[in-house]
Motif scaffolding. Structure first.
Motif, PDB file in Angstrom:
ATOM      1  N   SER A   1       0.843  -1.204   0.000  1.00  0.00           N
ATOM      2  CA  SER A   1       0.000   0.000   0.000  1.00  0.00           C
ATOM      3  C   SER A   1       0.879   1.255   0.000  1.00  0.00           C
ATOM      4  CB  SER A   1      -0.918  -0.015   1.219  1.00  0.00           C
ATOM      5  OG  SER A   1      -0.168   0.228   2.389  1.00  0.00           O
ATOM      6  N   PRO A   2       0.311   2.381  -0.393  1.00  0.00           N
ATOM      7  CA  PRO A   2       1.082   3.629  -0.401  1.00  0.00           C
ATOM      8  C   PRO A   2       1.590   4.002   0.991  1.00  0.00           C
ATOM      9  CG  PRO A   2      -0.965   3.905  -1.634  1.00  0.00           C
ATOM     10  CD  PRO A   2      -1.006   2.565  -1.004  1.00  0.00           C
ATOM     11  N   GLU A   3       0.825   3.656   2.011  1.00  0.00           N
ATOM     12  CA  GLU A   3       1.256   3.953   3.382  1.00  0.00           C
ATOM     13  C   GLU A   3       2.496   3.145   3.754  1.00  0.00           C
ATOM     14  OE1 GLU A   3      -1.152   3.361   7.173  1.00  0.00           O
ATOM     15  OE2 GLU A   3      -2.249   4.914   6.074  1.00  0.00           O
ATOM     16  N   GLU A   4       2.540   1.882   3.385  1.00  0.00           N
ATOM     17  CA  GLU A   4       3.704   1.041   3.655  1.00  0.00           C
ATOM     18  C   GLU A   4       4.928   1.532   2.880  1.00  0.00           C
ATOM     19  OE1 GLU A   4       2.349  -2.836   2.589  1.00  0.00           O
ATOM     20  OE2 GLU A   4       1.405  -3.198   4.533  1.00  0.00           O
ATOM     21  N   LYS A   5       4.689   1.945   1.625  1.00  0.00           N
ATOM     22  CA  LYS A   5       5.795   2.475   0.827  1.00  0.00           C
ATOM     23  C   LYS A   5       6.357   3.739   1.471  1.00  0.00           C
ATOM     24  CE  LYS A   5       4.369   0.776  -3.692  1.00  0.00           C
ATOM     25  NZ  LYS A   5       3.945   1.161  -5.052  1.00  0.00           N
ATOM     26  N   LEU A   6       5.455   4.583   1.961  1.00  0.00           N
ATOM     27  CA  LEU A   6       5.889   5.818   2.607  1.00  0.00           C
ATOM     28  C   LEU A   6       6.667   5.525   3.883  1.00  0.00           C
ATOM     29  CD1 LEU A   6       5.726   8.870   2.320  1.00  0.00           C
ATOM     30  CD2 LEU A   6       3.639   8.816   3.678  1.00  0.00           C
ATOM     31  N   ASN A   7       6.225   4.548   4.673  1.00  0.00           N
ATOM     32  CA  ASN A   7       6.938   4.155   5.895  1.00  0.00           C
ATOM     33  C   ASN A   7       8.304   3.562   5.573  1.00  0.00           C
ATOM     34  OD1 ASN A   7       5.039   5.033   7.745  1.00  0.00           O
ATOM     35  ND2 ASN A   7       3.951   3.069   7.787  1.00  0.00           N
ATOM     36  N   THR A   8       8.356   2.743   4.535  1.00  0.00           N
ATOM     37  CA  THR A   8       9.634   2.157   4.122  1.00  0.00           C
ATOM     38  C   THR A   8      10.593   3.249   3.661  1.00  0.00           C
ATOM     39  OG1 THR A   8       8.490   0.148   3.425  1.00  0.00           O
ATOM     40  CG2 THR A   8      10.721   0.482   2.597  1.00  0.00           C
TER      41      THR A   8
ATOM     42  N   TYR B   1      10.528   6.371   4.545  1.00  0.00           N
ATOM     43  CA  TYR B   1      10.909   7.159   5.726  1.00  0.00           C
ATOM     44  C   TYR B   1      12.018   6.456   6.513  1.00  0.00           C
ATOM     45  CZ  TYR B   1      10.716   9.307  10.317  1.00  0.00           C
ATOM     46  OH  TYR B   1      11.064   9.915  11.486  1.00  0.00           O
TER      47      TYR B   1
END
Length: 100
Positions: A2-9, A11
């Motif tokens: 998901s885009p949220e997981e990509k953003l966390n990765t 970060y």
């Protein structure tokens, strides 16, 4: 993913890279390179201290060797005593030739 997981990765990777750069002190090194007079001064100071350390170390080493040779010369050993006497004669001759 998901885009949220990509953003966390992203970060976590960016944060890890920033921490590694901070450990490597890249910013201070870059700042040093941008001020050439400070870099020259630090190199001059470090070279002077290194030269002084070498001179003091060699002086201590040479003094120790001379002391050991004096002790061996005082023992009046036949072969070593003659060799040390030759060295002393050579050094005295060299000192007489040089006028400081």
């Amino acid at each position: 993913m998901s885009p949220e997981e990509k953003l966390n990765t992203m970060y976590r990777m960016t944060n890890g890279l920033a921490q590694q750069m901070e450990k490597a002190r890249i910013a201070e090194y870059t700042e040093l390179l941008l001020s050439p007079w400070r870099l020259i001064g630090l190199n001059l100071l470090s070279g002077t201290v290194r030269g002084l350390g070498i001179a003091l170390g060699f002086t201590f080493f040479a003094a120790t060797i001379v002391y050991v040779l004096q002790v061996l010369g005082a023992l009046n050993l036949p072969i070593i005593g003659d060799y040390i006497a030759d060295i002393v004669r050579i050094v005295q001759h060299q000192l007489e030739l040089k006028t400081f």
